[in-house]
Design a protein around this motif. Structure first.
Motif, PDB file in Angstrom:
ATOM      1  N   ARG A 119      53.705  67.150  24.135  1.00  0.00           N
ATOM      2  CA  ARG A 119      52.717  66.572  23.521  1.00  0.00           C
ATOM      3  C   ARG A 119      52.673  65.447  22.161  1.00  0.00           C
ATOM      4  N   ARG A 233      44.048  75.928  15.474  1.00  0.00           N
ATOM      5  CA  ARG A 233      42.980  76.542  15.759  1.00  0.00           C
ATOM      6  C   ARG A 233      43.033  77.634  16.690  1.00  0.00           C
ATOM      7  N   TRP A 236      42.375  76.167  22.477  1.00  0.00           N
ATOM      8  CA  TRP A 236      42.649  74.775  22.689  1.00  0.00           C
ATOM      9  C   TRP A 236      43.551  73.860  21.969  1.00  0.00           C
ATOM     10  N   ASP A 237      44.679  74.578  21.720  1.00  0.00           N
ATOM     11  CA  ASP A 237      45.795  74.164  20.898  1.00  0.00           C
ATOM     12  C   ASP A 237      47.057  74.727  21.281  1.00  0.00           C
TER      13      ASP A 237
ATOM     14  N   LEU B 660      40.138  64.634  21.122  1.00  0.00           N
ATOM     15  CA  LEU B 660      39.538  65.614  20.574  1.00  0.00           C
ATOM     16  C   LEU B 660      40.576  67.148  20.868  1.00  0.00           C
ATOM     17  N   LEU B 661      41.878  66.744  21.317  1.00  0.00           N
ATOM     18  CA  LEU B 661      42.703  67.707  21.423  1.00  0.00           C
ATOM     19  C   LEU B 661      43.622  67.683  19.996  1.00  0.00           C
ATOM     20  N   PHE B 663      42.712  65.821  17.161  1.00  0.00           N
ATOM     21  CA  PHE B 663      41.839  65.853  16.078  1.00  0.00           C
ATOM     22  C   PHE B 663      41.210  66.852  16.235  1.00  0.00           C
ATOM     23  N   LYS B 664      41.451  67.933  15.426  1.00  0.00           N
ATOM     24  CA  LYS B 664      41.099  69.368  15.643  1.00  0.00           C
ATOM     25  C   LYS B 664      39.601  69.844  15.085  1.00  0.00           C
TER      26      LYS B 664
END
Lengths: 324, 731
Positions: A119, A233, A236-237, B660-661, B663-664
């Motif tokens: 990533r 978060r 989804w992180d 959007l992944l 930039f949280k």
């Protein structure tokens, strides 16, 4: 995204044949959750996509006396819902439940989770010709490196993004691959490669090879495991740091230990020295803190990620104590 | 007020809620026109460069491509109202990564993308600067020949005598706070669909301000306003990003003109984040003088705001320093500095979320240093009803009530000493206040009472998800004594409805609500005039409830609404164009939020356990909608507190996380217990006493959380977002 041809593969054999025929111009797609993102971000533009979804011989979870056999195409959510996995390998369930979102876990597969690309935003940004893309430099070194490697980095400083890799490695899993020359099976730690061996790839999978099966040996009943993941978060992180620990503690004494850290190094990082510190000792708060320190003793943080050392210590300490 | 209301104050579900959630609502990108083309914009990969070669021949020759435009074709077309630089809609000089150079329209989006790749473009790369403080240095690369400071000098505001204020103070405190580039991230990215018919332009636009877009397009394309129609019926969130024209509207219109077919320009998420506008990053130095009893004697503020590549006509930095407390001696110096990053403009709360983060931590810190309860220091200094702020009187303030009710709910008195909690998990309470405009400026509305007693409301304001379609109908329904379902509202179509500048600055209920209220009153007056003669009563004796007009005190003398309209034979129409003032009196909204956090000192994780959010809304026309506004603001604030910031690679100027992944934005998992408290301080300027509440809720969470963090740990965090790295470094 550039246009491409979609070719469904009905079996492992047909997938391998299709890949061979395409001579490096095709990519396999399992869940597609990473591959399509790479295509949309203009990182890759394959002419052909070999779709694995119809290959029924890749989608299974088999519980046998010797352990688990997981087809690479098994959706992550199905792995976590499998009765035997829930009973005997709760560490895998914990890891899957930390991956992305429920929708992505329905789409994403076990094999895809192990083969996903890193990533690092310098890799994901098409404008950066980084080492991983065949370029000359790692932009993270002097750039925004808060999420990059604190261990085993160099010359490229990605971290491996997989949540499943560390618990599978702690469990002693092997992976099976199929290619034009037949099949081969290797222990998971031999599957992943460090950037100093090959900066362009994260694993040994050949261009015409596919990952077909993950084999997890049976675990003694006294061996218990847990997985923690720290992220920015709640959903989804990708992990800032994660830790998978598998300990055999009897009468308060640790007999056997396996600790593998995620998101700290370009491959899952086995904290072997920390394991040694644990073995034969009574597990308490003090020992856990000591183990945590030893686990990341070799860390060499970059300019912005020293906090990950502390997080890794906290992750090790927590997993160890929670199993005590 | 002893008045009882039939419709207002009720938590009625939104008029259009079902349409929105069932997918029936038609957003810009849903509009299907025959022969529709799709547009894409070629954008600069460099933060600062000049185009030295641009050849579009291959792109134009690609089958399916119907129009190509470059900066050469549109040199005279400005990109939108700007305070400083008027950027042309596509540029020969590009000033941030993402700046537009050329545009293509094709029969399919993928063909338009392929065409972009066929455009041959060469750039001369120019030195660039990303950091506003760097940009102020004399040796910095000049983004404009006259320098990087917008206007050539800071905006300076003086009240009283700051030096005298410092001399009167017992203690002086100074702190610097830094905040990042933020992004509004509306759910629906910007979308424009342009169609020409016989020289007339119709644009479907995802906009907060269709009339502003019409004025811009008319001026940019040199057409009269009545030949341009802008329709923004459904808009998927705005947060300021869709308030002002950015030039892409004109690009789309010009492509459609050139192609002779309608063209849709749909922004990608990345374009939405980079190519509209972003929230000013700020560095704020606050120096305050305070007496031992907590009385503020002076405040001196220096702010450096990252203006980015271009200036937006909307939004200044912030108003907390000048408007929240009664500070006799004050000086603010605001530097808006151009850099090679995306243009900054108003995003929900504009500069105030960041300014609140600074000011409210400073006040909390001063109270602590003086051994005072911050709550008491707040109460001692706040602006109140009637306070004259530099010639503008506050029409009403319920801030004290917000503070008291919020403190009671969170149990403020239970708060421990900073950092006193033992163990690795420490809990703390913090509070912060905020001020913002309650809505100013013009608006207009038309109310038509049909012969069957049903009503059409035509209003200029656009409902971008804020619920005004419903809440403003409640105002009209209350005035006319009808039900909500009796009213049909038409909005956001410049050809159908009267003028409203747009939905921004917390203004819709206070301005458009006021216009609708006045229009309804006028329609009712005409209705009553007819009813009075029918009932043989005086006009001022009449009232209307439940579709029946009756004589006050004589309920038997009554006539159904429908009968009056039918007997009259002419339509009763009310219209109003109203102006909500800044001077001599103005409406301000206030809020006090209280946060409880738990800090894990081993992992740096800060869990927000609870936020009590007390807001002075004047009057709650629809409490459900306001609760949602508050909850949304708090959630957005939690995102700004912990994770949201746009990052750039320093060596290349390329954005790293415009998705959007990375930039949280917060997810459902970041939700906490949010307890809204609606304080109704009755604003005499507003419809039924209401005022705007759109922005206040987002302004406070960061400061309240930072103060709670201090209470838990005894440490201060002066930087946003409070990521793990920053929190762990502070502990």
């Amino acid at each position: 995204m550039k246009s491409f041809a979609y070719v469904p593969a009905t079996s492992t054999k047909s997938a391998v044949a299709l890949l061979g025929r395409a001579r490096g111009k095709a990519r396999v797609m399992a869940g597609g959750t990473d591959l399509l993102g790479e295509m949309k971000d203009n990182l890759i533009s394959p002419e052909q996509i070999v779709g694995l979804k119809p290959a029924a011989d890749l989608n299974y979870v088999k519980a046998e006396a010797s352990g688990l056999r997981i087809g690479a195409l098994t959706p992550l959510s199905e792995l976590a819902e499998h009765k035997v996995v829930r009973e005997r390998y709760p560490i895998l369930v914990q890891a899957v439940e930390q991956i992305a979102t429920p929708q992505l876990r329905n789409m994403g597969t076990v094999g895809g989770n192990l083969c996903q690309r890193p990533r690092c935003w310098y890799y994901r940004g098409a404008s950066f010709p980084c080492l991983k893309k065949g370029g000359e430099i790692c932009y993270a070194v002097n750039g925004e490196n808060l999420y990059n490697a604190i261990l085993e980095g160099g010359p490229c400083y990605i971290v491996h993004p997989s949540d499943l890799a560390s618990p599978l490695q702690a469990l002693g899993a092997k992976v099976k691959m199929a290619g034009p020359k037949g099949e081969r099976t290797v222990p998971l730690e031999k599957f992943f490669v460090l950037p100093r061996v090959n900066a362009k790839k994260e694993n040994i999978l050949g261009q015409e090879e596919i990952l077909t099966e993950i084999q997890v040996p049976a675990v003694p009943a006294t061996m218990r495991g847990t997985y923690v993941k720290f992220k920015e978060r709640g959903s989804w992180d990708f992990g800032l740091v994660s830790a998978a620990a598998l300990l055999d503690i009897r009468d308060g004494i640790c007999r056997e230990a396996r600790i593998v850290l995620g998101a700290v190094a370009p491959v899952p990082y086995r904290a072997a020295r920390a394991e040694e510190v644990l073995k034969g000792k009574r597990v308490d708060e003090r020992l856990a803190a000591q183990v945590a320190e030893v686990a990341v003793m070799a860390a060499r943080p970059m300019s912005q990620n020293a906090y990950k050392v502390r997080l890794a210590q906290a992750a090790v300490k927590r997993t160890v104590l929670s199993l005590a | 007020m002893a008045e009882t209301f039939s419709i207002i104050g009720k938590p009625l579900p939104p008029h259009d809620g079902a349409d929105r959630v069932c997918g029936r609502a038609e957003y810009t990108a849903d509009v299907k026109l025959p022969g529709l083309l799709y547009a894409k914009i070629l954008r600069s990969p460099y933060p600062h460069a000049r185009v030295t070669k641009l050849d579009t021949r291959k792109a134009a020759a690609l089958p399916g491509v119907k129009a190509v435009l470059t900066f050469r074709d549109v040199a005279a077309v400005p990109a939108g109202p700007a305070l400083g630089k008027q950027k042309s809609v596509l540029g020969e000089t590009v000033r941030f990564v993402g700046d537009g150079v050329a545009a293509v329209a094709a029969v399919r989006e993928s063909i338009a993308e392929d065409a972009l790749r066929l455009i041959e473009v060469e750039y001369e790369r120019l030195p660039f600067v990303l950091d506003p403080e760097e940009a102020l240095k004399p040796e910095a690369p000049k983004i404009y020949p006259e320098g990087n400071l917008l206007g050539g000098k800071p905006l300076v505001f003086n009240r009283g005598d700051v030096e005298k204020g410092f001399a009167e103070a017992d203690r002086i405190f100074e702190e610097t706070y830094t905040t990042p580039i933020g992004v509004g991230n509306a759910m629906e990215p910007r979308a424009t669909l342009a169609r020409w018919e016989r020289g007339k332009l119709t644009v479907w636009l995802s906009s907060q301000a269709p009339f502003g877009a019409r004025a811009y397009l008319a001026s940019a394309l040199k057409m009269p306003e009545n030949r341009v129609r802008v329709i923004s019926t459904y808009v998927g969130g705005g947060w300021g990003t869709k308030a002002g024209p950015h030039g892409d509207e004109a690009v789309c219109a010009l492509l459609a003109k050139k192609a002779g077919a309608p063209v849709l320009l749909n922004f990608t998420r990345e374009e939405e984040m980079l190519c509209a506008h972003i929230r000013y990053a700020m560095k704020m130095t606050f120096k305050a003088g305070i007496k031992r009893d907590g009385t503020l004697t002076t405040l001196s503020v220096k702010m450096i705001g990252n203006q980015g590549a271009y200036a937006s006509a909307f939004g200044d930095l912030g108003t907390q320093a000048t408007h929240l407390y009664q500070i006799p001696n004050l000086r603010t110096e605001r530097y808006r500095v151009h850099t090679n990053t995306p243009s900054a403009g108003p995003v929900r709360g504009v500069g105030d979320p960041y300014e609140t983060f600074a000011l409210e931590q400073l006040v909390d810190m001063m109270a602590h240093e003086l051994g005072l309860d911050p709550l008491q220091v707040h109460l001692k200094n706040i602006v109140r009803t009637g306070t004259d702020i530099d010639g503008s009187k506050v029409s009403s303030s319920g801030l004290e009530e917000c503070i008291r009710k919020g403190a009671e709910k969170i149990r403020w008195e239970s708060r421990g000493k900073p950092g006193a909690a033992a163990g690795s998990k420490k809990r703390g309470l913090g509070m912060a206040l905020t001020d913002r405009t309650g809505g100013v400026g013009p608006s207009s509305a038309v109310v038509k009472i049909n012969f069957d007693g049903s009503v059409n409301l035509l209003m200029g304001a656009t409902d971008i998800g804020t619920g005004s379609r419903t809440s403003i109908c409640q105002v009209v329904a209350e005035v006319l004594g009808v039900d909500l379902k009796d009213i049909t509202v038409t909005s956001s179509d410049t050809e159908m409805v009267p003028f409203c500048p747009g939905t921004f600055g917390s203004r819709v209920m206070h301005t458009a609500g006021k216009a609708a209220y006045e229009a309804a009153l006028e329609a009712r007056k005409k209705l009553f005039a007819a009813a009075a003669s029918q009932l043989k009563a005086r006009l001022e004796e009449l009232e209307i409830r439940d579709h029946v007009i009756s004589v006050l005190g004589a309920p038997d003398r009554k006539i159904p609404l429908k009968e009056v309209t039918q007997k009259a034979g002419v339509m009763f129409i009310g219209s109003a164009s109203t102006m909500q003032p800044v001077r001599p009196q103005t409406a301000r909204q206030y809020g006090a939020q209280f946060a409880e956090v738990e800090v894990d000192t081993e992992t740096g994780q800060v869990a927000v356990l609870r936020v009590v959010a007390a807001h002075d809304v004047g009057r709650a026309i629809n409490p459900q909608i306001i609760d949602n506004q508050i909850e949304g603001g708090v959630i957005q604030g939690i995102g700004m507190a912990f994770s949201e910031r746009l990052l750039f690679d320093r060596a290349t100027g390329i954005p790293l996380n415009a998705d959007l992944l990375d930039f949280k934005v917060p997810t459902m998992m970041e939700l906490t217990v949010i307890e809204p408290i609606l304080v109704e301080a009755n604003n005499p300027l507003g419809p039924f006493g209401a005022k705007g509440v759109g922005e206040g809720p987002v302004q406070i969470p960061m400061a309240a959380i930072a103060n709670a963090f201090f209470n838990a740990t005894g440490r201060r965090i002066k930087e946003l977002p409070m990521t793990r790295g920053i929190v762990l470094a502070a502990l």
